[in-house]
Design a protein around this motif. Structure first.
Motif, PDB file in Angstrom:
ATOM      1  N   PHE A 139       0.808  -1.217   0.000  1.00 32.36           N
ATOM      2  CA  PHE A 139       0.000   0.000   0.000  1.00 32.36           C
ATOM      3  C   PHE A 139       0.849   1.278   0.000  1.00 32.36           C
ATOM      4  O   PHE A 139       0.306   2.378  -0.001  1.00 32.36           O
ATOM      5  N   GLY A 140       2.165   1.139   0.035  1.00 36.18           N
ATOM      6  CA  GLY A 140       3.016   2.315  -0.082  1.00 36.18           C
ATOM      7  C   GLY A 140       3.837   2.652   1.141  1.00 36.18           C
ATOM      8  O   GLY A 140       4.341   3.776   1.260  1.00 36.18           O
ATOM      9  N   LEU A 141       3.994   1.710   2.071  1.00 33.33           N
ATOM     10  CA  LEU A 141       4.807   1.960   3.266  1.00 33.33           C
ATOM     11  C   LEU A 141       6.246   2.298   2.877  1.00 33.33           C
ATOM     12  O   LEU A 141       6.840   1.633   2.029  1.00 33.33           O
ATOM     13  N   ALA A 142       6.816   3.314   3.501  1.00 35.23           N
ATOM     14  CA  ALA A 142       8.195   3.717   3.228  1.00 35.23           C
ATOM     15  C   ALA A 142       9.124   3.213   4.327  1.00 35.23           C
ATOM     16  O   ALA A 142       8.772   3.231   5.514  1.00 35.23           O
ATOM     17  N   VAL A 215      -2.926  -2.340  14.184  1.00 30.22           N
ATOM     18  CA  VAL A 215      -2.183  -2.479  12.934  1.00 30.22           C
ATOM     19  C   VAL A 215      -3.002  -1.986  11.739  1.00 30.22           C
ATOM     20  O   VAL A 215      -2.458  -1.416  10.785  1.00 30.22           O
ATOM     21  N   GLY A 216      -4.309  -2.211  11.796  1.00 31.01           N
ATOM     22  CA  GLY A 216      -5.163  -1.864  10.663  1.00 31.01           C
ATOM     23  C   GLY A 216      -5.295  -0.369  10.419  1.00 31.01           C
ATOM     24  O   GLY A 216      -5.397   0.061   9.265  1.00 31.01           O
ATOM     25  N   ALA A 217      -5.294   0.420  11.500  1.00 32.15           N
ATOM     26  CA  ALA A 217      -5.428   1.875  11.335  1.00 32.15           C
ATOM     27  C   ALA A 217      -4.286   2.453  10.494  1.00 32.15           C
ATOM     28  O   ALA A 217      -4.537   3.193   9.536  1.00 32.15           O
ATOM     29  N   PRO A 218      -3.017   2.119  10.788  1.00 32.99           N
ATOM     30  CA  PRO A 218      -1.930   2.613   9.927  1.00 32.99           C
ATOM     31  C   PRO A 218      -1.994   2.078   8.493  1.00 32.99           C
ATOM     32  O   PRO A 218      -1.683   2.807   7.549  1.00 32.99           O
ATOM     33  N   ILE A 219      -2.381   0.802   8.338  1.00 25.57           N
ATOM     34  CA  ILE A 219      -2.473   0.245   6.987  1.00 25.57           C
ATOM     35  C   ILE A 219      -3.553   0.971   6.186  1.00 25.57           C
ATOM     36  O   ILE A 219      -3.371   1.296   5.001  1.00 25.57           O
ATOM     37  N   LEU A 220      -4.691   1.232   6.817  1.00 25.02           N
ATOM     38  CA  LEU A 220      -5.763   1.976   6.156  1.00 25.02           C
ATOM     39  C   LEU A 220      -5.283   3.373   5.763  1.00 25.02           C
ATOM     40  O   LEU A 220      -5.535   3.843   4.648  1.00 25.02           O
ATOM     41  N   TRP A 221      -4.597   4.030   6.683  1.00 23.12           N
ATOM     42  CA  TRP A 221      -4.058   5.357   6.406  1.00 23.12           C
ATOM     43  C   TRP A 221      -3.092   5.301   5.225  1.00 23.12           C
ATOM     44  O   TRP A 221      -3.131   6.152   4.336  1.00 23.12           O
ATOM     45  N   CYS A 222      -2.227   4.314   5.224  1.00 25.06           N
ATOM     46  CA  CYS A 222      -1.238   4.153   4.164  1.00 25.06           C
ATOM     47  C   CYS A 222      -1.919   3.879   2.822  1.00 25.06           C
ATOM     48  O   CYS A 222      -1.514   4.422   1.783  1.00 25.06           O
ATOM     49  N   ALA A 223      -2.955   3.055   2.839  1.00 24.86           N
ATOM     50  CA  ALA A 223      -3.656   2.717   1.606  1.00 24.86           C
ATOM     51  C   ALA A 223      -4.343   3.936   1.002  1.00 24.86           C
ATOM     52  O   ALA A 223      -4.401   4.087  -0.224  1.00 24.86           O
ATOM     53  N   VAL A 224      -4.859   4.827   1.845  1.00 22.89           N
ATOM     54  CA  VAL A 224      -5.600   6.000   1.368  1.00 22.89           C
ATOM     55  C   VAL A 224      -4.663   7.132   0.969  1.00 22.89           C
ATOM     56  O   VAL A 224      -4.843   7.775  -0.069  1.00 22.89           O
ATOM     57  N   THR A 225      -3.642   7.381   1.812  1.00 19.10           N
ATOM     58  CA  THR A 225      -2.798   8.560   1.605  1.00 19.10           C
ATOM     59  C   THR A 225      -1.472   8.269   0.919  1.00 19.10           C
ATOM     60  O   THR A 225      -0.831   9.185   0.411  1.00 19.10           O
ATOM     61  N   LYS A 226      -1.047   7.006   0.919  1.00 19.20           N
ATOM     62  CA  LYS A 226       0.275   6.620   0.403  1.00 19.20           C
ATOM     63  C   LYS A 226       1.395   7.373   1.136  1.00 19.20           C
ATOM     64  O   LYS A 226       2.458   7.618   0.578  1.00 19.20           O
ATOM     65  N   ASP A 227       1.142   7.704   2.389  1.00 20.69           N
ATOM     66  CA  ASP A 227       2.100   8.501   3.157  1.00 20.69           C
ATOM     67  C   ASP A 227       2.250   7.918   4.562  1.00 20.69           C
ATOM     68  O   ASP A 227       1.559   8.327   5.494  1.00 20.69           O
TER      69      ASP A 227
END
Length: 316
Positions: A139-142, A215-227
């Motif tokens: 999902f775009g994790l850096a 864990v899901g909250a950060p993944i959701l954030w990452c999937a939506v914002t790519k940030d």
């Protein structure tokens, strides 16, 4: 997803290749050799960023590097934060701050709790930690350097707290429904007077379900914002562990956070939940329990009586 954008030069006839791929060639040198080389050619990075980049370069595999670092961090933080509360339980002078001061966990209870928690960590949480990196990276994790700014990490962590608290409230409340309580959640309520180490004392199903909010909250954030940077994720996990362990500590101090932030839940809020077995379902904040009238304890009961009386007078 690239770890960094730099390419190492030739040193001692050993060619350092770009660490731009997910699967990295394993170095034949020590970690500190990698650190020295990265420091030499990347002077713009700060000390911690160089340590970070050297770790990934040394391990030669992003998933392996993240998995080991994540699990070790979780264990060190969890048991490291629980240890002070175990010591405090053995200090008689601190008993006046114990919310249920007639119930001090014995050494045997602490040990039995620790064994189940460790079993859960290795059989339930370790696989989740291991698969987090490839899932989030999709999902775009850096994992790159330099790190994000403090402001970016702070506001993202604040959002994660709100999202996790919402997930925790509804799933925790659902687990107090008869069949779910009996078959899943009851084990967590084995200790009516909780202590820090018991924060993750729960059935495997509960660990997975409630852990999904963390864990899901950060993944959701990452999937939506790519940030999202994994360092932000690490800091979020550290703060969340501190919150969970402190909420189960069983101690209320004059300087406890909720005295300064009235919407913060804290130990008094969750201790009442364990004592009464109902209400106070939120993890970090009090607003869901307040708005939906699921607060527990003497003060909440008093407010309900006052509202009931006021309503009766109004009808009369």
């Amino acid at each position: 997803m690239p770890l960094a954008t730099y390419t190492m030069d030739v040193f001692n006839n050993a060619t350092y290749t770009s660490i731009a791929g997910a699967m990295l060639p394993h170095t034949q040198h020590t970690y500190w050799h990698e650190f020295s080389e990265i420091s030499r050619y990347n002077v713009q990075l700060n000390y911690f960023e160089r340590l970070w980049a050297a770790w990934y370069a040394f391990m030669g595999n992003d998933v392996l590097a993240t998995g080991i670092m994540s699990f070790l961090m979780h264990e060190l933080v969890y048991f490291g934060r629980s240890l002070p509360w175990m010591i405090i339980d053995r200090i008689p002078a601190m008993n006046k701050y114990k919310i249920q001061n007639q119930k001090i966990p014995s050494a045997r209870e602490q040990w039995d709790c620790a064994k189940l928690v460790l079993l859960s960590h290795f059989t339930v949480e370790l696989p989740q930690i291991w698969f987090f990196h490839p899932m989030a990276q999709y999902f775009g994790l850096a994992t790159t350097v330099p790190f994000p700014s403090l402001f970016t990490m702070a506001y993202q962590i604040a959002i994660f707290f709100v999202l996790e608290d919402t997930w925790h409230y509804w799933t925790h409340r659902a687990m107090h429904w008869g069949p779910l309580y009996k078959n899943i959640h009851k084990i967590h309520h084995q200790y009516s007077a909780p202590f820090g180490l018991a924060a993750e004392y729960a059935s495997p199903i509960e660990v997975m379900v409630l852990g999904l909010g963390t864990v899901g909250a950060p993944i959701l954030w990452c999937a939506v914002t790519k940030d999202l940077h994994i360092l932000t994720m690490y800091l979020w996990i550290v703060f969340r562990l501190f919150q969970a362990i402190d909420a189960h500590s069983g101690y209320e101090f004059p300087y406890s956070l909720h005295h300064f932030l009235p919407f913060w839940a804290g130990a008094a809020h969750h201790d009442t939940h364990h004592e009464k077995f109902i209400g106070n379902y939120s993890s970090s904040f009090r607003w869901w329990d307040y708005v939906l009238d699921t607060e527990s304890g003497p003060e909440a009961a008093k407010r309900r009586r006052e509202r009931k009386l006021a309503k009766a007078k109004k009808v009369a």
